[in-house]
Design a protein around this motif. Sequence first.
Motif, PDB file in Angstrom:
ATOM      1  N   GLY A 170      51.813  -1.302 -51.487  1.00  0.00           N
ATOM      2  CA  GLY A 170      51.881  -2.322 -50.649  1.00  0.00           C
ATOM      3  C   GLY A 170      52.140  -4.195 -51.604  1.00  0.00           C
ATOM      4  O   GLY A 170      53.180  -3.751 -51.791  1.00  0.00           O
ATOM      5  N   ALA A 171      51.760  -5.180 -50.870  1.00  0.00           N
ATOM      6  CA  ALA A 171      52.207  -6.644 -51.538  1.00  0.00           C
ATOM      7  C   ALA A 171      51.221  -7.077 -52.891  1.00  0.00           C
ATOM      8  O   ALA A 171      51.252  -8.018 -52.970  1.00  0.00           O
ATOM      9  N   ASP A 172      50.278  -6.485 -53.487  1.00  0.00           N
ATOM     10  CA  ASP A 172      49.594  -6.535 -53.958  1.00  0.00           C
ATOM     11  C   ASP A 172      50.025  -6.715 -55.519  1.00  0.00           C
ATOM     12  O   ASP A 172      50.910  -5.541 -55.558  1.00  0.00           O
ATOM     13  N   THR A 173      50.155  -7.844 -56.104  1.00  0.00           N
ATOM     14  CA  THR A 173      51.446  -8.086 -57.242  1.00  0.00           C
ATOM     15  C   THR A 173      50.058  -8.584 -58.509  1.00  0.00           C
ATOM     16  O   THR A 173      50.843  -9.270 -59.814  1.00  0.00           O
ATOM     17  N   SER A 174      49.132  -8.975 -58.157  1.00  0.00           N
ATOM     18  CA  SER A 174      47.856  -8.981 -59.380  1.00  0.00           C
ATOM     19  C   SER A 174      48.231  -8.129 -60.333  1.00  0.00           C
ATOM     20  O   SER A 174      48.268  -6.622 -60.275  1.00  0.00           O
ATOM     21  N   ASP A 175      47.504  -8.761 -61.505  1.00  0.00           N
ATOM     22  CA  ASP A 175      47.141  -7.533 -62.482  1.00  0.00           C
ATOM     23  C   ASP A 175      46.587  -6.247 -62.756  1.00  0.00           C
ATOM     24  O   ASP A 175      45.521  -6.643 -61.976  1.00  0.00           O
ATOM     25  N   VAL A 176      46.583  -4.889 -63.185  1.00  0.00           N
ATOM     26  CA  VAL A 176      45.675  -4.656 -63.193  1.00  0.00           C
ATOM     27  C   VAL A 176      45.487  -3.599 -64.643  1.00  0.00           C
ATOM     28  O   VAL A 176      46.252  -3.902 -65.235  1.00  0.00           O
ATOM     29  N   ALA A 177      44.432  -3.505 -64.426  1.00  0.00           N
ATOM     30  CA  ALA A 177      43.621  -2.779 -66.161  1.00  0.00           C
ATOM     31  C   ALA A 177      44.416  -1.517 -65.780  1.00  0.00           C
ATOM     32  O   ALA A 177      44.227  -0.261 -64.989  1.00  0.00           O
TER      33      ALA A 177
END
Length: 309
Positions: A170-177
């Motif tokens: 996908g395109a989501d590059t946000s931080d992930v827990a």
Amino acid sequence: MTEVELRQLRYFVAVAEELNFGRAAERLLIAGPSLSQQIKALERDLGVRLFDRDRRSVSLTPAGAALLPHTRALLNRADDLRRRAGRLSGSESLRLGHVNWLPPDLSSRTAAVAQVHIDAWVAPSHTQAARVADGSLALAVCWVRTEDLKRLGLKARLIGADRLYAVAKGADTSDVAARDTDVLIDDDVISWASWNVYAEELASTTGARAVQIADGGVTGPAFFDHVRRSRRPIVNCPKGQTTPLPSDLVRRQVVAPKVHWTWSLVWRGNEERAGVHAIVDALCGGVCDLGIHAPDAWLPADDPYALPG
């Protein structure tokens, strides 16, 4: 003695310490049948049986037990002879092993203190640590736990650290827990022993989900295929830190906590060579904490650099 005979004696000591031909072969980085043949050849040359073995167990014979301390002493003398000859000739070369990472400026930092030969055999962390313990290497850059250092009689200093990230489609590059990631654990416990130990503790303490695999897909193209099939980001192991991502995948920073992997420079606890200690100081003297002691950083509990509590 010739080099082949000394090698056979090292094989004898390894089998005597492991009491298991499979583990000894793994430690020595040779095939099991070859190890068995070399031990049989040594027994023929010595004229005594060193081991009693069947399908379930291996044990030292009385002759093997009696010869073991003398063999260790002989190998120590042979190693000392090589060291002394190297110092007299001014050309002593110290062999350093690694897994997949070395400081980029290693050569320039060690040139003034010793001749460092980078061993061509790239092997997993547990194998490289064992090779230092048995004298095959002078030093190694690898991942170790405090219990490994005690068991193998090694010392370690921090030389580097990687902050692990996750790979996702996908395109989501946000931080992930961390609790929202997967971590792969491979059935090949020989190749991935250190990573599996690390990954299992990461999953149990952070809430990440452990996913069992059997295709070596902890890194490389198979890893990317796992990511494409997964609904969750997958933690990227240190061996994949420098691998370019395919265009259909993205990198996401792991937070809550920030996950770190440490690299240690290890050497034998009874090491007397000044060159080894000089290399340690040259490579580790200016290393800071590299972010591993930040309040939101995570290390395994038995990591040598984990803070108490």
